[in-house]
Design an enzyme around this catalytic site. Structure first.
Site, short mmCIF file in Angstrom:
data_model
loop_
_atom_site.label_atom_id
_atom_site.label_comp_id
_atom_site.label_asym_id
_atom_site.label_seq_id
_atom_site.Cartn_x
_atom_site.Cartn_y
_atom_site.Cartn_z
N ALA A 8 0.85 -1.20 0.00
CA ALA A 8 0.00 0.00 0.00
C ALA A 8 0.88 1.24 0.00
O ALA A 8 2.01 1.21 0.53
CB ALA A 8 -0.89 -0.01 1.24
N GLU A 66 -0.21 -9.63 -0.63
CA GLU A 66 -1.59 -10.04 -0.29
C GLU A 66 -2.43 -10.21 -1.55
O GLU A 66 -3.21 -11.16 -1.68
CB GLU A 66 -2.22 -8.99 0.64
CG GLU A 66 -1.49 -8.92 1.98
CD GLU A 66 -2.11 -7.90 2.90
OE1 GLU A 66 -3.15 -8.20 3.50
OE2 GLU A 66 -1.56 -6.78 3.03
N GLU A 104 4.31 -5.17 7.08
CA GLU A 104 3.43 -4.17 7.71
C GLU A 104 3.80 -3.93 9.17
O GLU A 104 3.69 -2.81 9.69
CB GLU A 104 1.96 -4.61 7.62
CG GLU A 104 1.34 -4.42 6.22
CD GLU A 104 1.41 -5.66 5.34
OE1 GLU A 104 2.31 -6.50 5.57
OE2 GLU A 104 0.59 -5.77 4.41
N GLY A 116 0.72 -5.24 0.80
CA GLY A 116 -0.47 -5.43 -0.03
C GLY A 116 -0.16 -6.10 -1.36
O GLY A 116 -1.01 -6.80 -1.91
C1 LIG Z 1 -1.89 -3.33 2.43
C2 LIG Z 1 -1.50 -2.90 3.79
C3 LIG Z 1 -2.52 -3.07 4.82
C4 LIG Z 1 -0.31 -2.37 4.12
C5 LIG Z 1 0.86 -2.24 3.30
O1 LIG Z 1 1.03 -2.77 2.24
S1 LIG Z 1 2.02 -1.20 3.99
C6 LIG Z 1 3.37 -1.25 2.84
C7 LIG Z 1 4.22 -2.45 2.99
N1 LIG Z 1 5.38 -2.34 2.14
C8 LIG Z 1 6.57 -1.93 2.55
O2 LIG Z 1 6.77 -1.62 3.70
C9 LIG Z 1 7.66 -1.85 1.51
C10 LIG Z 1 8.11 -0.42 1.33
N2 LIG Z 1 9.19 -0.32 0.36
C11 LIG Z 1 10.45 -0.71 0.64
O3 LIG Z 1 10.76 -1.24 1.68
C12 LIG Z 1 11.47 -0.44 -0.42
O4 LIG Z 1 10.97 0.52 -1.32
C13 LIG Z 1 11.85 -1.71 -1.24
C14 LIG Z 1 12.62 -2.68 -0.34
C15 LIG Z 1 10.65 -2.39 -1.82
C16 LIG Z 1 12.79 -1.28 -2.43
O5 LIG Z 1 13.88 -0.54 -1.92
P1 LIG Z 1 14.79 0.27 -2.95
O6 LIG Z 1 15.85 0.91 -2.15
O7 LIG Z 1 15.20 -0.62 -4.05
O8 LIG Z 1 13.82 1.35 -3.61
P2 LIG Z 1 13.23 2.67 -2.91
O9 LIG Z 1 14.12 3.81 -3.24
O10 LIG Z 1 12.92 2.43 -1.49
O11 LIG Z 1 11.82 2.83 -3.68
C17 LIG Z 1 11.72 3.48 -4.95
C18 LIG Z 1 10.59 4.48 -4.85
O12 LIG Z 1 9.37 3.78 -4.57
C19 LIG Z 1 8.77 4.34 -3.39
N3 LIG Z 1 8.05 3.30 -2.66
C20 LIG Z 1 8.43 2.03 -2.48
N4 LIG Z 1 7.52 1.36 -1.77
C21 LIG Z 1 6.54 2.25 -1.49
C22 LIG Z 1 5.32 2.16 -0.76
N5 LIG Z 1 4.89 1.01 -0.24
N6 LIG Z 1 4.58 3.27 -0.66
C23 LIG Z 1 4.95 4.42 -1.22
N7 LIG Z 1 6.10 4.58 -1.94
C24 LIG Z 1 6.88 3.49 -2.06
C25 LIG Z 1 9.95 4.87 -2.59
O13 LIG Z 1 9.51 5.81 -1.66
C26 LIG Z 1 10.80 5.45 -3.69
O14 LIG Z 1 10.24 6.68 -4.08
P3 LIG Z 1 11.18 8.00 -4.20
O15 LIG Z 1 12.17 7.66 -5.29
O16 LIG Z 1 10.23 9.09 -4.60
O17 LIG Z 1 11.81 8.18 -2.88
#
Ligand SMILES: CC(C)=CC(=O)SCCNC(=O)CCNC(=O)[C@H](O)C(C)(C)COP(=O)(O)OP(=O)(O)OC[C@H]1O[C@@H](n2cnc3c(N)ncnc32)[C@H](O)[C@@H]1OP(=O)(O)O
Length: 258
Positions: free
Chosen positions: A66, A112, A132, A109
């Site tokens: 998400a 999921e 999460e 998500g």
């Molecule tokens: C459904 C429910 C109830 C809950 C959820 O799903 S909560 C979300 C769970 N997911 C996470 O916690 C994963 C979050 N992301 C990461 O940990 C990392 O992005 C990664 C391990 C998947 C990849 O890391 P990497 O260093 O290769 O790339 P990043 O620079 O971190 O990401 C690139 C770009 O994408 C944006 N990003 C990534 N994931 C999300 C996210 N879940 N929500 C919003 N944005 C996300 C990240 O911020 C980055 O953006 P910028 O370049 O603008 O900083």
């Protein structure tokens, strides 16, 4: 096909629908706009007469969960009043088979939604996880329920309470996915599976899907009866005669709706 901003939908001549999550700059993070478009695209895919749906993500992720930026300032009221996240569940209700073609990250998500697919294949470097807990929340698109049913309580607790990521091989060992394929060939392999399904009897495919899903939701005796009734009912249709005649005549079957 309608135009969508956060995803794309195509349906080819073999009636294989492909829905591609398309926010690669945010690793296809699932935001509200995407959720609304996803639900609309599922309706469009079904109404197009598609025989199977492939679900994949553009770029280096299937979906990284998400959208955390969108979610951070949400409140209990705004989440519960809108029954937030409920629309994603529509995928699990689709009458046609769904094939998840997992490239890269399938986290939160993303994982999921992947687990809602009927068949799940992944590239060698795909990774799965429910992180999460590290954000102070829990899965909200069925993750605790589906993961526990798939891998059992101990493995589910381990993955959910630690938020650790697993690679494609471990996901296959645990039963989360059925095939690991070469990176870059995930969609192609999903298409091979989808074409095989599209060439089969549409009624038999539907019956098989309903029976398998029933196994999760009923007692064994109810499930056995459900399967037997579906089995009997398939003898009311031409596909059964054609399939068996084709076998005896040593030729490929030509099903009416294939
Ligand atoms: C459904 C429910 C109830 C809950 C959820 O799903 S909560 C979300 C769970 N997911 C996470 O916690 C994963 C979050 N992301 C990461 O940990 C990392 O992005 C990664 C391990 C998947 C990849 O890391 P990497 O260093 O290769 O790339 P990043 O620079 O971190 O990401 C690139 C770009 O994408 C944006 N990003 C990534 N994931 C999300 C996210 N879940 N929500 C919003 N944005 C996300 C990240 O911020 C980055 O953006 P910028 O370049 O603008 O900083």
């Amino acid at each position: 096909m309608a135009h969508y901003d956060t995803l794309s939908l195509t349906v080819d001549d073999d009636r294989i629908a492909q829905l591609t999550l398309d926010r690669p700059e945010a690793l296809n993070a699932l935001n509200s706009a995407m959720m609304a478009e996803f639900a609309a695209a599922l309706v469009e895919a079904t109404q197009s007469g598609a025989r199977a749906l492939i679900l994949t993500g553009k770029g280096r992720a299937f979906a990284a969960g998400a959208d955390i930026a969108e979610m951070r300032d949400r409140t209990f009221g705004s989440m519960s009043d809108a029954n937030h996240l409920a629309l994603w569940e529509r995928l699990a209700d689709l009458p046609i088979p769904t094939i998840g073609a997992i490239n890269g990250f399938a986290l939160g998500g993303g994982c999921e939604i992947a687990m809602m697919c009927d068949i799940l294949i992944a590239g060698e470097s795909a990774s799965f996880g429910l992180p999460e807990i590290t954000l102070g929340i829990i899965p909200g698109i069925g993750g605790t329920q589906r993961l526990t049913r798939i891998v059992g309580k101990a493995q589910a607790m381990d993955l959910i309470l630690t938020g650790r990521r697993i690679d494609a091989d471990e996901a296959r060992r645990l039963g989360l996915i059925s095939r690991v394929v070469v990176d870059g060939e995930v969609v192609e392999q999903a298409q091979v599976i989808a074409r095989q399904i599209a060439g089969s009897s549409a009624r038999a495919v539907r019956a098989a899907k309903e029976c398998v899903l029933r196994a999760d939701q009923s007692s064994l005796s109810e499930g056995l009866l459900f399967e037997r009734r579906w089995f009997h009912s398939l003898f009311a249709f031409d596909d059964q005669t054609e399939g068996m005649t084709a076998f005896l005549e040593k030729r490929p079957a030509r099903f009416a709706d294939a």
